[in-house]
Design an enzyme around this catalytic site. Structure first.
Site, PDB file in Angstrom:
ATOM      1  N   ASP A 166      53.247  41.205  32.512  1.00 44.60           N
ATOM      2  CA  ASP A 166      51.946  41.815  32.241  1.00 44.60           C
ATOM      3  C   ASP A 166      51.810  41.971  30.727  1.00 44.60           C
ATOM      4  O   ASP A 166      52.673  42.569  30.079  1.00 44.60           O
ATOM      5  CB  ASP A 166      51.837  43.183  32.915  1.00 44.60           C
ATOM      6  CG  ASP A 166      51.761  43.084  34.427  1.00 44.60           C
ATOM      7  OD1 ASP A 166      51.382  42.009  34.931  1.00 44.60           O
ATOM      8  OD2 ASP A 166      52.079  44.073  35.105  1.00 44.60           O
ATOM      9  N   ASP A 188      44.346  41.906  44.304  1.00 38.96           N
ATOM     10  CA  ASP A 188      44.878  43.265  44.203  1.00 38.96           C
ATOM     11  C   ASP A 188      44.355  44.047  45.396  1.00 38.96           C
ATOM     12  O   ASP A 188      43.141  44.132  45.604  1.00 38.96           O
ATOM     13  CB  ASP A 188      44.445  43.927  42.901  1.00 38.96           C
ATOM     14  CG  ASP A 188      45.135  43.319  41.696  1.00 38.96           C
ATOM     15  OD1 ASP A 188      46.298  42.887  41.841  1.00 38.96           O
ATOM     16  OD2 ASP A 188      44.522  43.263  40.617  1.00 38.96           O
TER      17      ASP A 188
END
Length: 259
Positions: free
Chosen positions: A11, A130
């Site tokens: 990330d 997600d």
């Protein structure tokens, strides 16, 4: 049987690798290019890079990072975050990425999936999902809801429906992330992983929750995933990619042990 892939996930925020829990409380853990090199040399099958705030902050692409990674590692890697148009896809692929991951942008504009697949091939287009567990209701019969913008916005879209729709539109792969499990290191959401894996024919990457090698084993067997994303368990040095693969190999899960 096809080998199962082990995929470190980096990330990225402001050019640095970060890690948090359930998309919050992110801390700086290193340079993404250097970390990618370490994981490449350790035997990673692929690497995923997510610019975790690009969509929310409406920023541009991290092209400089992509170029540096392409010059440093020689395994496939995918890039997501801030990719809103086919032009963004093209620019990222030209910079050296093998795949593009679309998430928030695809929910808001599903045509980007079909347009990207038509121009670059389905194999280049990964749908990032997600997902949050919610109470089952008419709009969310599976009990799993799509969220976007780094987990900030609930969309009222059923995860199972969206996975099937994305496949129909031309996505070549799904990266399925459980926000409830993200960064907690207690295991993937096996129920969610199996639900999606059994209802699409494209590969599914399990994401969110890996803390021990057994968690990957469960996702790749019980969850029927084709690949497993890992982050915290290797970022903090608790496990190595080689050790994870040895564990899986000893238990009959087909993995690539050496180049």
């Amino acid at each position: 049987m096809l080998t199962r892939r082990i995929i470190p996930c980096l990330d990225v925020r402001d050019g640095r690798t970060t890690k948090g829990i359930k998309f919050e409380n992110n801390v700086d853990i290193g340079d993404p290019v250097e970390m990618a090199k370490v994981y490449y040399e350790a035997g990673a099958d692929e690497i995923v890079f997510y610019d975790i705030t690009a969509s929310h902050e409406k920023r541009g692409l991290m092209i400089d990072v992509v170029r540096k990674v392409a010059e440093t590692i020689f395994i496939p890697f995918s890039v997501g975050g801030g990719i809103r148009t086919v032009t963004d896809m093209r620019d990222t692929l030209l910079a050296g990425a093998e795949k593009i991951s679309v998430n928030s942008s695809a929910v808001q504009n599903p045509a980007i999936i079909s347009e990207g697949a038509e121009k670059f091939g389905s194999q280049c287009v990964v749908l990032g999902m997600d997902v949050k567990r919610v109470e089952k209701r008419k709009e969310i019969p599976s009990g799993f809801e799509i969220v976007i913008n780094g987990g900030r916005t609930y969309m009222g879209i059923d995860a199972l429906w969206w996975a099937r729709e994305a496949q129909r539109l031309g996505a070549g792969e799904i990266c399925l992330n459980s926000i409830d499990a993200d960064g907690v290191c207690r295991g993937y959401d096996i129920e969610l992983t199996r639900l999606i894996s059994e209802n699409v024919t494209i590969p599914v990457i399990a994401s969110g929750g890996a803390g021990e090698p057994v968690h990957l084993h469960d996702a790749l067997t019980e969850g029927r995933a084709d690949a497993a994303l890992i982050a915290s368990m290797v970022h903090y040095g608790h496990h190595t990619i080689g050790g994870i693969k040895e564990y899986l190999d000893q238990r009959g899960v087909p993995v690539r042990m050496k180049w």
